[in-house]
Write a protein that holds these residues in place. Structure first.
Motif, mmCIF file in Angstrom:
data_model
loop_
_atom_site.group_PDB
_atom_site.id
_atom_site.type_symbol
_atom_site.label_atom_id
_atom_site.label_comp_id
_atom_site.label_asym_id
_atom_site.label_seq_id
_atom_site.Cartn_x
_atom_site.Cartn_y
_atom_site.Cartn_z
ATOM 1 N N ASN A 118 0.826 -1.211 0.000
ATOM 2 C CA ASN A 118 0.000 0.000 0.000
ATOM 3 C C ASN A 118 0.859 1.260 0.000
ATOM 4 O O ASN A 118 0.465 2.289 -0.562
ATOM 5 C CB ASN A 118 -0.938 -0.006 1.205
ATOM 6 C CG ASN A 118 -2.124 -0.934 1.007
ATOM 7 O OD1 ASN A 118 -2.580 -1.149 -0.116
ATOM 8 N ND2 ASN A 118 -2.621 -1.494 2.101
ATOM 9 N N ARG A 147 -5.278 1.543 -9.060
ATOM 10 C CA ARG A 147 -5.175 1.704 -7.607
ATOM 11 C C ARG A 147 -6.390 2.403 -7.005
ATOM 12 O O ARG A 147 -6.621 2.320 -5.794
ATOM 13 C CB ARG A 147 -3.918 2.487 -7.242
ATOM 14 C CG ARG A 147 -3.930 3.927 -7.714
ATOM 15 C CD ARG A 147 -2.758 4.704 -7.171
ATOM 16 N NE ARG A 147 -2.719 6.048 -7.732
ATOM 17 C CZ ARG A 147 -1.821 6.962 -7.396
ATOM 18 N NH1 ARG A 147 -0.896 6.683 -6.502
ATOM 19 N NH2 ARG A 147 -1.841 8.157 -7.953
ATOM 20 N N ARG A 200 -7.007 -2.054 -3.030
ATOM 21 C CA ARG A 200 -6.028 -1.876 -1.960
ATOM 22 C C ARG A 200 -5.700 -3.254 -1.385
ATOM 23 O O ARG A 200 -6.468 -4.209 -1.516
ATOM 24 C CB ARG A 200 -6.580 -0.994 -0.834
ATOM 25 C CG ARG A 200 -6.920 0.406 -1.238
ATOM 26 C CD ARG A 200 -5.690 1.272 -1.395
ATOM 27 N NE ARG A 200 -5.043 1.550 -0.116
ATOM 28 C CZ ARG A 200 -3.972 2.332 0.006
ATOM 29 N NH1 ARG A 200 -3.424 2.882 -1.073
ATOM 30 N NH2 ARG A 200 -3.427 2.550 1.184
#
Length: 254
Positions: free
Chosen positions: A68, A139, A143
């Protein structure tokens, strides 16, 4: 491929100098490369900078959080995730280019991997097509879960499949395999401990046997010959270590 694509390719590293050039060479088509490094000591960072990669140095905090971190630092919305032991094939790069030019039909794509064990492409044993999390995705739609290891993902969108392959070389030797399995078994035991999972005799003794039978019989590891037999044994070893370490964490380190 003559021009770079509006894609951020990222990889996670710790002392990967022996193979980093190969993986970065395979993603030179990406408009941005990010290397998230956990303070390597073998020249990994210097190699990354040779390729013009953006380097993020941070303590290891779990694979999910590191992934992340790469997403948050990317300048492009479309992400290509590749591990240090993987290689993007030219055919896959061309397929990604065609998807972007035509307008992606999906928000995330699983990519088949040709995974090699001791130099052999494993066609069985659960190692093909060996999808992990989506490796090409937007994105804004995906996630990762903040897991220490074997991290999951949350996708708010449509999931598709690429046809071309990534090449993976995770365990070139038994020594490398056992070192990785020891690390992952410890991380998985820590994850289980945080979930307050208990160790039973069935899990400690039965789970390794069940894992061996799954790899060798159910997933037809026997068709991979000696490689399949040894691979199934290594997975049984990993499973035993995982629960033995969990027992140690719960009962011996209070």
């Amino acid at each position: 491929m003559q021009h770079t694509l509006p894609v951020t390719a990222y990889t996670l590293t710790y002392n990967e100098a022996h193979q980093l050039r190969d993986v970065l060479e395979s993603v030179k088509w990406a408009g941005e490369i990010i290397v998230v490094d956990s303070f390597s000591t073998d020249g990994t960072v210097e190699i990354a900078r040779e390729f013009g990669a953006k380097v993020i140095s941070t303590e290891f905090c779990g694979f999910g959080k590191l992934r992340n971190l790469a997403l948050d630092a990317a300048k492009h919305d479309w992400i290509f995730s590749i591990d240090a032991d993987e290689r993007c094939t030219p055919e896959l790069a061309d397929e990604i280019r065609r998807e972007l030019e035509g307008g992606p039909a999906f928000d995330a794509y699983l990519v088949p991997r040709k995974s090699h064990f001791l130099g052999k492409w494993m066609r069985h044993s659960g190692w093909y097509p060996d999808y992990r999390q989506p490796q090409f995705f937007n994105r804004a739609r995906m996630r990762y879960a903040d897991d220490l290891v074997h991290e999951g993902y949350v996708l708010n969108g449509r999931l598709g499949y690429m046809h071309e392959h990534i090449l993976q070389f995770p365990w070139p030797t038994i020594e490398v395999a056992t070192a990785k399995l020891q690390r992952y078994s410890t991380l998985m035991a820590q994850r289980y401990a945080a979930m307050n999972r208990r160790v039973t005799l069935g899990r400690l003794v039965g789970s390794p046997v069940a894992m061996f039978l799954k790899i060798y019989v159910v997933q037809q590891g026997f068709r991979d010959g000696w490689h399949g037999l040894v691979l199934a044994g290594l997975y049984a070893y990993y499973t035993f270590l995982k629960y033995a370490t969990l027992w140690e964490l719960r009962e011996c380190r209070r």
